[in-house]
Enzyme design. Structure first.
Site, short mmCIF file in Angstrom:
data_model
loop_
_atom_site.label_atom_id
_atom_site.label_comp_id
_atom_site.label_asym_id
_atom_site.label_seq_id
_atom_site.Cartn_x
_atom_site.Cartn_y
_atom_site.Cartn_z
CB ALA A 72 42.89 32.25 32.21
CE1 TYR A 77 42.28 35.94 42.26
CE2 TYR A 77 40.71 36.29 43.84
CZ TYR A 77 40.88 35.98 42.94
OH TYR A 77 39.99 35.95 41.93
CB SER A 119 41.08 32.25 41.49
OG SER A 119 40.60 31.07 41.48
CB THR A 149 43.24 24.74 37.46
OG1 THR A 149 43.11 25.88 37.07
CG2 THR A 149 44.50 24.88 38.65
N GLY A 150 42.20 23.62 34.91
CA GLY A 150 41.11 23.34 34.13
C GLY A 150 40.95 22.13 33.60
N GLY A 200 44.07 36.22 55.46
CA GLY A 200 43.70 37.00 54.20
C GLY A 200 41.98 37.07 53.92
CB ILE A 202 33.90 26.69 60.22
CG1 ILE A 202 32.53 25.96 59.55
CG2 ILE A 202 33.83 28.19 60.43
CD1 ILE A 202 31.33 26.21 60.02
N1 UFG Z 1 35.93 28.15 54.66
C1 UFG Z 1 35.79 27.59 55.48
N2 UFG Z 1 36.22 26.22 55.57
C2 UFG Z 1 36.62 25.69 54.38
C3 UFG Z 1 36.45 26.51 53.26
C4 UFG Z 1 36.30 27.65 53.15
O1 UFG Z 1 35.39 27.84 56.86
O2 UFG Z 1 36.91 24.50 54.22
C5 UFG Z 1 35.52 29.69 54.80
C6 UFG Z 1 36.48 30.59 54.33
O3 UFG Z 1 37.30 30.92 55.56
C7 UFG Z 1 35.77 31.81 54.11
C8 UFG Z 1 34.48 31.23 53.63
O4 UFG Z 1 34.50 29.76 53.79
O5 UFG Z 1 35.42 32.63 55.33
C9 UFG Z 1 34.41 31.23 51.94
O6 UFG Z 1 35.65 30.86 51.51
P1 UFG Z 1 36.05 30.37 49.97
O7 UFG Z 1 37.49 29.92 49.84
O8 UFG Z 1 34.91 29.40 49.36
O9 UFG Z 1 35.80 31.88 49.47
P2 UFG Z 1 36.78 33.18 49.57
O10 UFG Z 1 35.47 34.32 50.12
O11 UFG Z 1 37.81 32.98 50.49
O12 UFG Z 1 37.17 33.59 47.95
C10 UFG Z 1 36.19 33.35 47.08
C11 UFG Z 1 37.01 33.35 45.68
C12 UFG Z 1 37.91 34.62 45.32
C13 UFG Z 1 36.76 35.71 45.73
C14 UFG Z 1 36.02 35.86 46.87
C15 UFG Z 1 35.38 36.85 46.84
O13 UFG Z 1 37.60 32.07 45.74
O14 UFG Z 1 38.41 34.35 44.15
O15 UFG Z 1 35.27 34.54 46.99
O16 UFG Z 1 34.41 36.98 47.78
F1 UFG Z 1 37.88 36.80 45.53
#
Ligand code: UFG
Length: 336
Positions: free
Chosen positions: A74, A141, A77, A35-36, A291, A204
């Protein structure tokens, strides 16, 4: 210091490598480029393409490059992916993580900083979250990272590994040179910016959470602030540093949250991005994503106290603005 960064061609790793080089350290990157990106490895670092899961290869690399300490960035995630393919997370993050630790043990390198996550906390009972709060992940995760944290803790007890475990909240933003590029992009801020670039609707995931506007709340931390924390944490693993244990015998990890202590809802992120890009970004509400906890906001007091870390780029305009600037300056992303 001679530092090995696993995942140094990834988003958070690349910005950290840049910061370590700027501070005068010698940096080796170990990345399988799954992925990098080769182009995300800063000039001046040595890139070794390979896996961190292979203990013997890791031990040889640590010896050949005379590594003092490891930053283990690494990992797989993605919260959503971990719910549909948990095996990948246990195989790579947990199995691979033990491979790395074994390689370190073989080579006698006992200093490690782990990139861990707020996802270890699961559904927090209170906000902001303290490191002493219960760790009860609700996605594979987070569970996989909890397992690696546990292994490091016991390697400290049994073999004197000196460690700092950093639980990141939501990493975001970019340095001038390095930014976030995933395929597919699942993270909120880049997903919003891509929607703005491509003039399409942004989804969202859920607006029926128990939050002020019904959308999830997260604590966005600038990736350069994370890089600064990594350096402070690596220094704390020095054999003479009492924070990570006595000079011999069992050691305990220092566990720190890394966040700003401010939460922003998904809708607030879209609104802030609209101001930065200068036009409206249409949004539709989709179903909840499996999740996702409703609110994840850090107390980072311990990182301030133990590591002397204070986030300097906390304001949201700066976080989203730097991500936007990086995208504008790298319209095709990394060449590879
Ligand atoms: N979200 C949307 N639409 C999108 C993408 C995300 O609504 O297209 C929402 C998600 O449902 C969530 C929020 O935006 O409510 C943040 O989502 P992200 O995927 O940006 O981040 P996460 O909070 O799921 O996860 C990130 C990292 C993890 C870490 C976590 C800790 O990817 O590795 O933050 O807070 F564990």
């Amino acid at each position: 210091m001679r530092i090995l960064v696993t995942g140094g061609a990834g988003y958070i790793g690349s910005v950290s490598v840049e910061a370590f080089l700027a501070a005068g350290h010698d940096v080796t990157v170990l990345d399988d480029l799954s992925t990098g990106h080769r182009a995300a490895v800063a000039e001046g670092a040595t890139l070794e393409v390979g896996t961190y899961a292979d203990s013997r290869a890791v031990a040889q690399l640590l010896e050949r490059r005379q590594i003092d300490a490891v930053l283990h960035c690494a990992a797989k995630s993605l919260v959503g992916e971990s719910m549909v393919d948990p095996a990948k997370y246990f195989r790579e993050n947990v199995g691979g993580g033990i491979g790395l630790l074994e390689g370190m043990r073989l080579a006698g390198v006992k200093r490690i900083v782990l990139s861990s996550t707020a996802a270890t906390y699961g559904m927090p009972e209170r906000t902001p979250i303290l490191e002493t709060d219960p760790v009860r992940p609700i996605n594979a995760y987070g569970e996989s990272k909890r397992c690696v944290e546990a292994a490091i803790t016991w390697y400290g007890h049994g073999y004197g590994f000196r460690s700092v475990i950093l639980r990141y909240f939501n990493a975001a933003g970019a340095s001038r040179l390095f930014g976030e590029q995933h395929a597919p992009e699942t993270h909120l801020i880049p997903a919003v910016l891509i929607a703005a670039e491509e003039s399409r609707e942004m989804t969202i995931y859920g607006d029926d959470y128990p939050t002020a506007d019904g959308t999830c709340v997260r604590d966005y931390i600038h990736v350069e602030d994370l890089a600064a924390a990594h350096l402070l944490a690596l220094v704390a693993t020095d054999a003479g540093d009492p924070r990570t244990g006595p000079t011999s015998g069992p050691c305990q990890p220092v566990i720190c949250n890394l966040g700003n202590g401010n939460g922003f809802s998904n809708r607030e992120i879209v609104a802030a991005a609209e101001t930065i890009v200068g036009h409206a970004i249409p949004v539709k509400i989709g179903p909840r994503r499996a999740g996702d906890p409703a609110v994840l906001v850090a107390s980072a007091e311990r990182a301030g106290r133990e590591l002397g870390w204070h986030p300097r780029q906390g304001n949201l305009e700066n976080v989203i603005g730097s991500a936007w600037e990086w995208r504008r300056n790298h319209p095709s992303g990394y060449a590879d």
